[in-house]
Design a protein around this motif. Structure first.
Motif, short mmCIF file in Angstrom:
data_model
loop_
_atom_site.label_atom_id
_atom_site.label_comp_id
_atom_site.label_asym_id
_atom_site.label_seq_id
_atom_site.Cartn_x
_atom_site.Cartn_y
_atom_site.Cartn_z
N GLN A 22 0.97 -1.42 0.09
CA GLN A 22 0.08 0.23 -0.06
C GLN A 22 0.83 1.09 0.08
OE1 GLN A 22 -3.79 0.12 -0.16
NE2 GLN A 22 -3.01 2.13 -0.82
N GLN A 23 1.91 1.23 0.95
CA GLN A 23 2.86 2.47 0.76
C GLN A 23 3.62 2.73 -0.62
OE1 GLN A 23 4.90 0.97 4.24
NE2 GLN A 23 4.54 2.86 5.34
N VAL A 24 3.86 1.45 -1.32
CA VAL A 24 4.43 1.74 -2.50
C VAL A 24 3.40 2.10 -3.35
CG1 VAL A 24 5.62 0.53 -4.50
CG2 VAL A 24 6.31 -0.15 -2.22
N ALA A 25 2.18 1.63 -3.63
CA ALA A 25 0.98 2.02 -4.34
C ALA A 25 0.78 3.48 -4.12
CB ALA A 25 -0.10 1.11 -3.99
N ASP A 26 0.69 3.90 -2.79
CA ASP A 26 0.32 5.41 -2.72
C ASP A 26 1.51 6.34 -3.13
OD1 ASP A 26 -1.63 4.60 -1.22
OD2 ASP A 26 -0.93 4.77 0.79
N ARG A 27 2.72 6.05 -3.33
CA ARG A 27 3.94 6.77 -3.86
C ARG A 27 3.68 6.84 -5.36
NH1 ARG A 27 9.62 4.95 -0.78
NH2 ARG A 27 8.79 5.81 1.32
N MET A 28 3.33 5.60 -5.93
CA MET A 28 3.23 5.47 -7.29
C MET A 28 2.01 6.47 -7.48
SD MET A 28 4.54 1.75 -8.37
CE MET A 28 4.48 1.98 -10.24
N ALA A 29 0.86 6.40 -7.07
CA ALA A 29 -0.42 6.99 -7.27
C ALA A 29 -0.12 8.51 -7.20
CB ALA A 29 -1.33 6.48 -6.20
N ASP A 30 0.73 8.90 -6.41
CA ASP A 30 1.06 10.31 -6.24
C ASP A 30 1.54 10.63 -7.61
OD1 ASP A 30 0.10 10.55 -3.72
OD2 ASP A 30 1.95 10.70 -2.79
N MET A 31 2.55 9.92 -8.33
CA MET A 31 3.15 10.12 -9.53
C MET A 31 2.23 10.09 -10.62
SD MET A 31 7.06 8.86 -9.03
CE MET A 31 6.76 7.27 -7.97
N THR A 32 1.23 9.10 -10.66
CA THR A 32 0.38 8.85 -11.96
C THR A 32 -0.76 9.30 -11.88
OG1 THR A 32 -0.37 6.62 -10.94
CG2 THR A 32 1.87 6.59 -12.08
N GLY A 33 -1.15 9.45 -10.69
CA GLY A 33 -2.96 9.87 -10.61
C GLY A 33 -3.67 8.79 -10.55
N SER A 34 -3.31 7.62 -10.67
CA SER A 34 -4.05 6.39 -10.80
C SER A 34 -4.25 5.96 -9.42
CB SER A 34 -3.39 5.16 -11.69
OG SER A 34 -4.07 4.29 -11.47
N ARG A 35 -5.35 5.56 -9.19
CA ARG A 35 -5.81 4.85 -7.89
C ARG A 35 -6.06 3.19 -8.03
NH1 ARG A 35 -12.33 5.34 -7.60
NH2 ARG A 35 -12.64 4.96 -9.89
N TYR A 36 -5.35 2.91 -8.97
CA TYR A 36 -5.53 1.21 -9.12
C TYR A 36 -4.19 0.56 -9.09
CZ TYR A 36 -10.23 2.27 -11.07
OH TYR A 36 -11.31 2.84 -11.14
N ILE A 37 -3.28 1.27 -8.48
CA ILE A 37 -1.82 0.91 -8.37
C ILE A 37 -1.87 -0.46 -7.51
CG2 ILE A 37 0.24 1.52 -7.93
CD1 ILE A 37 -0.43 2.77 -10.30
N TYR A 38 -2.51 -0.38 -6.30
CA TYR A 38 -2.49 -1.50 -5.14
C TYR A 38 -2.58 -2.56 -5.95
CZ TYR A 38 -2.72 -4.37 -1.22
OH TYR A 38 -2.53 -5.29 -0.49
N SER A 39 -3.46 -2.95 -6.47
CA SER A 39 -3.79 -4.44 -7.16
C SER A 39 -3.06 -4.59 -8.16
CB SER A 39 -5.22 -4.23 -7.88
OG SER A 39 -5.30 -3.44 -8.91
N THR A 40 -2.37 -3.73 -8.95
CA THR A 40 -1.20 -3.80 -9.85
C THR A 40 -0.13 -4.19 -9.22
OG1 THR A 40 -2.22 -1.84 -11.22
CG2 THR A 40 0.10 -2.81 -11.77
N ILE A 41 0.40 -3.73 -8.13
CA ILE A 41 1.76 -4.16 -7.41
C ILE A 41 1.55 -5.71 -6.87
CG2 ILE A 41 2.87 -3.84 -5.31
CD1 ILE A 41 2.58 -0.87 -5.86
N SER A 42 0.17 -5.85 -6.42
CA SER A 42 -0.21 -7.25 -5.72
C SER A 42 -0.09 -8.15 -7.04
CB SER A 42 -1.54 -7.27 -5.39
OG SER A 42 -1.83 -8.43 -5.01
N ASN A 43 -0.33 -7.85 -8.12
CA ASN A 43 -0.24 -8.78 -9.40
C ASN A 43 1.08 -8.85 -9.77
OD1 ASN A 43 -3.04 -9.43 -9.49
ND2 ASN A 43 -3.39 -7.81 -10.94
N TRP A 44 1.94 -7.84 -9.70
CA TRP A 44 3.42 -8.14 -10.26
C TRP A 44 4.02 -9.02 -9.00
CZ3 TRP A 44 4.21 -2.11 -10.35
CH2 TRP A 44 3.77 -1.68 -11.51
N GLU A 45 3.89 -8.89 -7.68
CA GLU A 45 4.40 -9.66 -6.91
C GLU A 45 3.78 -11.21 -6.87
OE1 GLU A 45 4.34 -8.09 -2.88
OE2 GLU A 45 5.66 -6.44 -3.37
N ARG A 46 2.50 -11.22 -7.29
CA ARG A 46 2.16 -12.64 -7.53
C ARG A 46 2.29 -13.30 -8.72
NH1 ARG A 46 -3.75 -12.69 -6.83
NH2 ARG A 46 -3.57 -10.59 -7.58
N ASP A 47 3.12 -12.57 -9.90
CA ASP A 47 3.75 -13.12 -11.00
C ASP A 47 2.46 -13.27 -11.88
OD1 ASP A 47 5.82 -13.37 -12.60
OD2 ASP A 47 6.12 -15.52 -12.29
#
Length: 88
Positions: A22-47
């Motif tokens: 969530q913290q990484v997602a929040d940092r990325m969301a601040d840069m991209t304006g996207s609120r869907y980053i959390y699920s994306t990071i989770s998908n990356w970590e689950r391959d």
């Protein structure tokens, strides 16, 4: 020794910096304006999927590391036992 998969490297770096997804997602969301980053990071970590080059750059900035570190470039070079010329 095998080169770590992207997902393994991402988890290792994120945890070494004591960051939650969530913290990484929040940092990325601040840069991209996207609120869907959390699920994306989770998908990356689950391959489940891999990030685009743009997201790799944003992820590296968010984690405070280089894209090379995130992608495991040095480990990969060692695993295939080659030496590439230094950048000019």
């Amino acid at each position: 020794m095998h080169a770590l998969k992207f997902r393994e490297k991402l988890i290792l770096i994120r945890k070494s910096r004591n960051l939650t997804q969530q913290q990484v997602a929040d940092r990325m969301a601040d840069m991209t304006g996207s609120r869907y980053i959390y699920s994306t990071i989770s998908n990356w970590e689950r391959d489940k999927c891999s990030p685009s080059p743009e997201y790799i750059r944003l992820l590296a900035i968010s984690l405070g590391c280089s894209a090379d570190e995130l992608l495991g470039v040095e480990e990969f070079k060692k695993s295939i036992n080659i030496k590439l010329p230094s950048a000019i």
